[in-house]
Design a protein around this motif. Structure first.
Motif, short mmCIF file in Angstrom:
data_model
loop_
_atom_site.label_atom_id
_atom_site.label_comp_id
_atom_site.label_asym_id
_atom_site.label_seq_id
_atom_site.Cartn_x
_atom_site.Cartn_y
_atom_site.Cartn_z
N ALA A 351 -13.30 -21.29 -74.10
CA ALA A 351 -12.62 -20.99 -72.84
C ALA A 351 -11.27 -21.69 -72.78
CB ALA A 351 -13.50 -21.43 -71.67
N TYR A 352 -11.22 -22.95 -73.22
CA TYR A 352 -9.94 -23.67 -73.19
C TYR A 352 -8.96 -23.10 -74.20
CZ TYR A 352 -6.49 -27.34 -73.79
OH TYR A 352 -5.31 -28.02 -73.90
N VAL A 353 -9.43 -22.82 -75.40
CA VAL A 353 -8.55 -22.24 -76.43
C VAL A 353 -7.94 -20.93 -75.93
CG1 VAL A 353 -8.56 -21.15 -78.71
CG2 VAL A 353 -9.68 -23.36 -78.39
N ALA A 354 -8.74 -20.12 -75.25
CA ALA A 354 -8.26 -18.82 -74.77
C ALA A 354 -7.28 -18.97 -73.61
CB ALA A 354 -9.45 -17.95 -74.35
N VAL A 355 -7.64 -19.76 -72.60
CA VAL A 355 -6.79 -19.85 -71.42
C VAL A 355 -5.51 -20.63 -71.70
CG1 VAL A 355 -7.65 -21.99 -70.34
CG2 VAL A 355 -6.97 -20.05 -68.91
N ALA A 356 -5.56 -21.55 -72.67
CA ALA A 356 -4.36 -22.31 -73.01
C ALA A 356 -3.24 -21.39 -73.49
CB ALA A 356 -4.68 -23.35 -74.09
N GLU A 357 -3.60 -20.32 -74.17
CA GLU A 357 -2.59 -19.38 -74.66
C GLU A 357 -1.86 -18.70 -73.51
OE1 GLU A 357 -1.60 -18.96 -77.86
OE2 GLU A 357 -2.90 -20.70 -78.16
N LYS A 358 -2.49 -18.64 -72.35
CA LYS A 358 -1.85 -18.05 -71.18
C LYS A 358 -1.07 -19.08 -70.36
CE LYS A 358 -2.95 -13.65 -71.24
NZ LYS A 358 -1.91 -12.60 -71.24
N LEU A 359 -1.54 -20.33 -70.36
CA LEU A 359 -0.93 -21.34 -69.50
C LEU A 359 0.18 -22.13 -70.18
CD1 LEU A 359 -4.04 -22.80 -67.63
CD2 LEU A 359 -2.54 -20.92 -66.96
N ALA A 373 -1.11 -17.70 -84.12
CA ALA A 373 -2.06 -18.79 -84.36
C ALA A 373 -3.08 -18.86 -83.23
CB ALA A 373 -1.32 -20.12 -84.49
N GLY A 374 -2.63 -18.70 -82.00
CA GLY A 374 -3.55 -18.74 -80.87
C GLY A 374 -4.56 -17.61 -80.91
N GLU A 375 -4.11 -16.42 -81.29
CA GLU A 375 -5.02 -15.28 -81.38
C GLU A 375 -6.07 -15.51 -82.46
OE1 GLU A 375 -2.50 -11.98 -82.10
OE2 GLU A 375 -1.60 -11.98 -80.09
N ARG A 376 -5.65 -16.04 -83.60
CA ARG A 376 -6.61 -16.33 -84.67
C ARG A 376 -7.59 -17.40 -84.25
NH1 ARG A 376 -1.62 -16.42 -88.93
NH2 ARG A 376 -1.44 -14.16 -89.23
N ALA A 377 -7.11 -18.38 -83.49
CA ALA A 377 -8.00 -19.44 -83.00
C ALA A 377 -9.12 -18.85 -82.15
CB ALA A 377 -7.20 -20.46 -82.20
N VAL A 378 -8.77 -17.94 -81.26
CA VAL A 378 -9.77 -17.33 -80.39
C VAL A 378 -10.81 -16.58 -81.21
CG1 VAL A 378 -10.13 -15.53 -78.66
CG2 VAL A 378 -8.27 -17.18 -78.37
N TRP A 379 -10.36 -15.76 -82.14
CA TRP A 379 -11.31 -14.94 -82.91
C TRP A 379 -12.19 -15.80 -83.81
CZ3 TRP A 379 -12.50 -10.33 -81.45
CH2 TRP A 379 -11.56 -9.52 -80.80
N LEU A 380 -11.61 -16.80 -84.47
CA LEU A 380 -12.39 -17.61 -85.41
C LEU A 380 -13.39 -18.51 -84.68
CD1 LEU A 380 -9.58 -18.52 -87.96
CD2 LEU A 380 -11.62 -17.13 -88.41
N SER A 417 -1.13 -23.71 -82.96
CA SER A 417 -0.52 -23.06 -81.79
C SER A 417 0.10 -24.10 -80.87
CB SER A 417 -1.58 -22.25 -81.04
OG SER A 417 -1.04 -21.64 -79.90
N LEU A 418 -0.61 -25.22 -80.67
CA LEU A 418 -0.06 -26.29 -79.85
C LEU A 418 1.21 -26.85 -80.48
CD1 LEU A 418 -0.11 -28.35 -77.57
CD2 LEU A 418 -1.73 -29.71 -78.92
N ALA A 419 1.19 -27.05 -81.80
CA ALA A 419 2.38 -27.55 -82.49
C ALA A 419 3.55 -26.60 -82.31
CB ALA A 419 2.07 -27.76 -83.97
N SER A 420 3.27 -25.29 -82.33
CA SER A 420 4.33 -24.30 -82.14
C SER A 420 4.89 -24.38 -80.72
CB SER A 420 3.78 -22.90 -82.41
OG SER A 420 4.73 -21.91 -82.14
#
Length: 584
Positions: A351-359, A373-380, A417-420
């Motif tokens: 949930a955090y990995v997914a919503v962080a990409e929006k916030l 990177a964020g999209e791959r994080a969610v799927w993996l 993704s965070l580093a980016s």
């Protein structure tokens, strides 16, 4: 940054057309490292019944919630990785007005998403946005010069603000309960410290863990989902009363479970499990409408999977609770770990990995060239979490390793993704950066200790200690992230609520900002207490030092007290000041 008259004139010309729609491209503002929120609010204040077409380098999800709560429908479309177009339309002729006069619109010179001291000086006139930034009939271009307003496809979902925006008290109720849960987590850690370092499967330790995972983290994430789920999915909750029922059932259940463990009353644990599971199923049904949205990318898929894993985790939990009384099967360590990992990684982590990409893009003002990177994080993570759970549940090391590899890869992409986001930020480092970077450090600790515990040829005692450290580090990763984002999310919700009460300016005469709602010094002390507590806790568990774990509990409990006091007192002080002004 002062703009020259020619640039200001060009801005005004680009903002206004004669088609009943105002075009505002905030990408140049963001590229200069400036806050776009003030300019957006000026433009909204001067719409005069027209719609606004906003062009930004990312989807401004929090802004969509702000304007939807003020009476605007919206449609969003991703044109490229670095171009989003969002059309805001007033629900009726008078809806959505953020300011009632132009003088107030001009006063919005700073984004409320920036936390600064409440006593910050009033900005000088040279730094306030000029009147030419707002649409003006005087500068309206002729039809031949009017910019062509790109149209959004009819298939893009529109949000009906009269139905979709939940009342502020609904998510705030969950978040308030989460604050109490964080304090309870700290107290439980302090009390159970000697047992935690010697026998981590003791009921008292399980009580502390459930305070952290249920009463704090799950309550906070449920609150965030009730707020942002409808915004991200552009669909309403199925029922606001169902949201109330979720809170009424979940909060007592989340407290009864750890209290039952602490007092060794199995019946109390079972009652709490039934209440919490019923609440979770209600929440899943209620959130199923906004999370059923299609074409919203990986984040909405991640949230959908996270809620599904929450239901399964609750099912595990209530089954285990009744097994304590009926002894259907032995509660082996691996089965308990299966429950823990699905909850921490599949539900809360995903949930955090997914919503962080929006916030992150808007809260951290980051203009990234892409978000792969964020999209791959969610799927993996979404794929690996259930595989890890199955491997642990059936004591299959190969399956656990495969699932673990997927999860580690996904969390690695999350860190990338965070580093980016940090690398492409358009503002200097601030408090939220500190929280997310510190939380990322504990995620890295969890990954490393988990890998060593799962693969290294070590003795059972050391392996157990590493597994406990991994689980505790996962809790602390999410704890720091939730505390940090709460200092953005709670003011974001209350800011809208205060505006609806007619509170437009702060005591310093500026337009109402987040700076009026959060005390920066208290927020920084909260950050320090949380990080010190987290660090001491991990070190204490890893070295079996009880006084460090006890100190960690004190620090985390203090962080909870400070966060709750800070986030509650700011809006209350503003209401008190406003009422005094009205009486005067």
């Amino acid at each position: 940054m002062q703009r020259n008259p020619a640039e200001a004139q060009m801005s005004a010309d680009n903002l206004t057309g004669d088609t009943g729609e105002v075009l505002l491209d905030v990408r140049p503002i963001i590229e200069r490292g400036e806050e776009p929120f003030g300019t957006i609010m000026q433009t909204v204040a001067a719409l005069d019944g027209r719609s606004l077409l906003l062009v930004a380098p990312f989807e401004p999800t929090p802004l969509e919630g702000v304007l939807a709560a003020q009476g605007y429908t919206y449609q969003s479309e991703r044109v490229t990785d670095t171009e989003w177009r969002v059309r805001f339309e007033p629900a009726d002729a008078g809806a959505g007005a953020v300011a009632t006069d132009q003088s107030e619109a001009k006063a919005v010179a700073e984004s409320p998403f920036t936390i600064k001291s409440r006593t910050s000086p009033v900005p000088s006139a040279t730094h306030a946005p000029s009147a030419t930034h707002a649409p003006s009939a005087t500068h309206a271009p002729s039809a031949t010069h009017a910019p062509s307003a790109p149209t959004l496809p009819a298939s893009v979902m529109a949000m009906d603000p009269t139905q979709n925006v939940p009342p502020a008290w609904l998510p705030l109720g969950f978040l308030a309960a989460a604050g109490a849960g964080l304090i309870g987590f700290g107290v439980a850690m302090m009390v159970t410290a000697p047992t935690a370092v010697t026998f981590p499967r003791d009921d008292h330790v399980l009580a502390a863990v459930h305070f952290g995972v249920l009463a704090f983290l799950s309550a906070a994430v449920l609150g965030a989902l009730h707020q942002f789920g409808p915004v991200v999915g552009a669909k309403p909750l199925r029922s606001v009363p169902a949201g109330v029922l979720t809170g009424v059932l979940f909060v007592p259940g989340a407290w009864l479970i750890p209290l039952g463990f602490a007092t060794r009353h199995t019946g109390v644990v079972q009652l709490g499990g039934v209440l919490a599971t019923t609440a979770v199923c209600t929440a899943a049904w209620n959130l199923s409408r906004p999370l059923s949205a299609t074409g919203k990318g990986a984040p909405i898929v991640g949230l959908r999977l996270a809620v599904a894993y929450l239901v399964v985790t609750a099912g595990f939990g209530v089954t285990y609770a009744f097994d304590r009384g009926f002894y259907w099967f032995p509660l082996l360590s691996d089965r308990v770990l299966a429950h823990a990992h699905l909850g921490l990684i599949g539900w809360l982590g995903l949930a955090y990995v997914a919503v962080a990409e929006k916030l992150w893009p808007m809260f951290l003002l980051a203009h990234r060239p892409h978000a792969r990177a964020g999209e791959r994080a969610v799927w993996l993570v979404g794929t690996g979490a259930p595989i890890v759970t199955l491997g642990l549940l059936f004591s299959s090391q190969p399956v656990t390793i495969v699932g673990g590899a997927l999860v580690v890869a996904g969390l690695g992409f999350h860190l990338a993704s965070l580093a980016s986001v940090i690398a492409h930020r358009r503002r200097s480092l601030e408090l939220l950066h500190g929280f997310v970077l510190a939380s990322a450090a504990f995620l890295a600790i969890a990954i490393m200790t988990g890998i060593v515990a799962g693969l290294a040829p070590i003795d059972t005692e050391l392996r157990t200690r590493l597994v406990v450290t991994e689980v505790f580090s996962l809790i602390l990763w999410l704890t720091l992230a939730v505390i940090g984002h709460s200092h953005k999310i709670v003011p974001f919700i209350t800011w809208n609520r205060l505006r609806s009460r007619g509170i437009m300016k702060g005591p310093d005469g500026r337009a109402l900002l987040f700076a009026h709602l959060v005390n920066d010094t208290a927020a920084r002390v909260t950050f320090g207490a949380a990080v010190v507590g987290a660090g001491a806790g991990v070190l204490g568990v890893l070295t079996a030092t009880s006084w460090l774990v006890r100190g960690a509990g004190i620090s985390l409990g203090l962080a909870g007290v400070l966060a709750v006091a800070n986030l509650v007192s700011g809006p209350l002080l503003m209401i008190r000041w406003h009422d005094q002004q009205q009486e005067a």
